[in-house]
Design a protein around this motif. Structure first.
Motif, PDB file in Angstrom:
ATOM      1  N   TRP A   1      -9.094 -10.446  -3.707  1.00  0.00           N
ATOM      2  CA  TRP A   1      -8.379  -9.249  -4.139  1.00  0.00           C
ATOM      3  C   TRP A   1      -9.301  -8.296  -4.849  1.00  0.00           C
ATOM      4  O   TRP A   1     -10.451  -8.616  -5.159  1.00  0.00           O
TER       5      TRP A   1
ATOM      6  N   ALA B   1      -2.758  -1.637   3.610  1.00  0.00           N
ATOM      7  CA  ALA B   1      -4.071  -1.215   3.111  1.00  0.00           C
ATOM      8  C   ALA B   1      -4.393   0.203   3.553  1.00  0.00           C
ATOM      9  O   ALA B   1      -4.291   0.531   4.742  1.00  0.00           O
TER      10      ALA B   1
ATOM     11  N   LEU C   1      -0.803  -6.047   2.241  1.00  0.00           N
ATOM     12  CA  LEU C   1      -1.342  -6.458   0.947  1.00  0.00           C
ATOM     13  C   LEU C   1      -0.182  -6.644  -0.019  1.00  0.00           C
ATOM     14  O   LEU C   1       0.873  -6.032   0.135  1.00  0.00           O
TER      15      LEU C   1
ATOM     16  N   LEU D   1      -8.973   1.046   0.464  1.00  0.00           N
ATOM     17  CA  LEU D   1      -8.793  -0.361   0.103  1.00  0.00           C
ATOM     18  C   LEU D   1      -9.332  -1.275   1.202  1.00  0.00           C
ATOM     19  O   LEU D   1      -9.998  -2.269   0.922  1.00  0.00           O
TER      20      LEU D   1
ATOM     21  N   TYR E   1      -4.631  -5.643  -5.828  1.00  0.00           N
ATOM     22  CA  TYR E   1      -4.312  -5.622  -4.403  1.00  0.00           C
ATOM     23  C   TYR E   1      -4.806  -6.927  -3.791  1.00  0.00           C
ATOM     24  O   TYR E   1      -6.008  -7.165  -3.712  1.00  0.00           O
ATOM     25  N   TYR E   2      -3.866  -7.778  -3.367  1.00  0.00           N
ATOM     26  CA  TYR E   2      -4.145  -9.136  -2.921  1.00  0.00           C
ATOM     27  C   TYR E   2      -4.123  -9.223  -1.400  1.00  0.00           C
ATOM     28  O   TYR E   2      -3.207  -8.727  -0.762  1.00  0.00           O
TER      29      TYR E   2
ATOM     30  N   ASP F   1      -9.040  -5.470  -8.166  1.00  0.00           N
ATOM     31  CA  ASP F   1      -8.184  -4.938  -9.216  1.00  0.00           C
ATOM     32  C   ASP F   1      -8.844  -3.769  -9.919  1.00  0.00           C
ATOM     33  O   ASP F   1     -10.055  -3.677 -10.014  1.00  0.00           O
TER      34      ASP F   1
ATOM     35  N   ASP G   1      -3.794  -2.519 -11.682  1.00  0.00           N
ATOM     36  CA  ASP G   1      -3.281  -2.474 -10.312  1.00  0.00           C
ATOM     37  C   ASP G   1      -4.133  -3.435  -9.506  1.00  0.00           C
ATOM     38  O   ASP G   1      -5.351  -3.243  -9.397  1.00  0.00           O
TER      39      ASP G   1
ATOM     40  N   HIS H   1       0.726  -5.720  -3.744  1.00  0.00           N
ATOM     41  CA  HIS H   1       0.295  -4.872  -4.865  1.00  0.00           C
ATOM     42  C   HIS H   1       1.066  -5.317  -6.103  1.00  0.00           C
ATOM     43  O   HIS H   1       2.296  -5.428  -6.074  1.00  0.00           O
TER      44      HIS H   1
END
Length: 153
Positions: free
Chosen positions: A62, A106, A122, A110, A143-144, A64, A141, A124
């Motif tokens: 991820w 994404a 993703l 990203l 994003y995985y 961040d 924030d 979020h």
């Protein structure tokens, strides 16, 4: 029942993986009205935004983007491996968080940073971390890419 708050390093180690963070950006500027409100700062106070790729065994899981008051983090190199461990060392441990989770796709930016195609799904998560006296200390924030994130009751 309260959920347990785990940081990236703890999640990776529990899976037998070696965690690592790669700093992508560190920006210092005046807070927007929204950032100042989220962190309970005076309007136009200075903040820093720290962007990190989170990896385990060399694989990106991820990215961040964390916003903090400049007074909390004047130098990104002070963090070391864990932002939460750093916050604990300076007497501002994250004692509770609020999180908002949502599914997104994404963006090109990203996707480029995460090494995936634009439009891939993703997770979020927008997290606000609170320290003593319920004072907000971090706004993140994240994003995985996959199911690496766990919320454990």
């Amino acid at each position: 029942m309260a959920a347990r708050l785990d940081n990236f390093s703890e999640l990776a180690r529990r899976r037998g993986m070696t965690p690592a963070s790669e700093r992508v950006a560190f920006e210092r500027r005046r807070a927007t009205t929204q950032e100042a409100a989220a962190l309970a700062l005076p309007d136009a106070d200075e903040i820093v935004r720290l962007t990190r790729l989170r990896k385990a065994d060399g694989q990106i899981f991820w990215i961040d983007v964390t916003t903090l008051a400049l007074a909390v983090l004047p130098d990104a190199s002070a963090i070391g491996e864990s932002l939460y461990a750093y916050l604990e060392r300076i007497g501002k441990p994250v004692l509770r968080v609020t999180e908002k989770l949502r599914a997104i796709v994404a963006t090109e930016e990203l996707a480029a940073r995460l090494g995936i195609e634009p439009g891939e799904p993703l997770l979020h998560i927008r997290r606000t971390g609170y320290t003593h006296d319920d004072q907000p200390v971090e706004l993140t924030d994240a994003y995985y890419l996959n199911d690496f994130y766990e919320l454990t009751p």
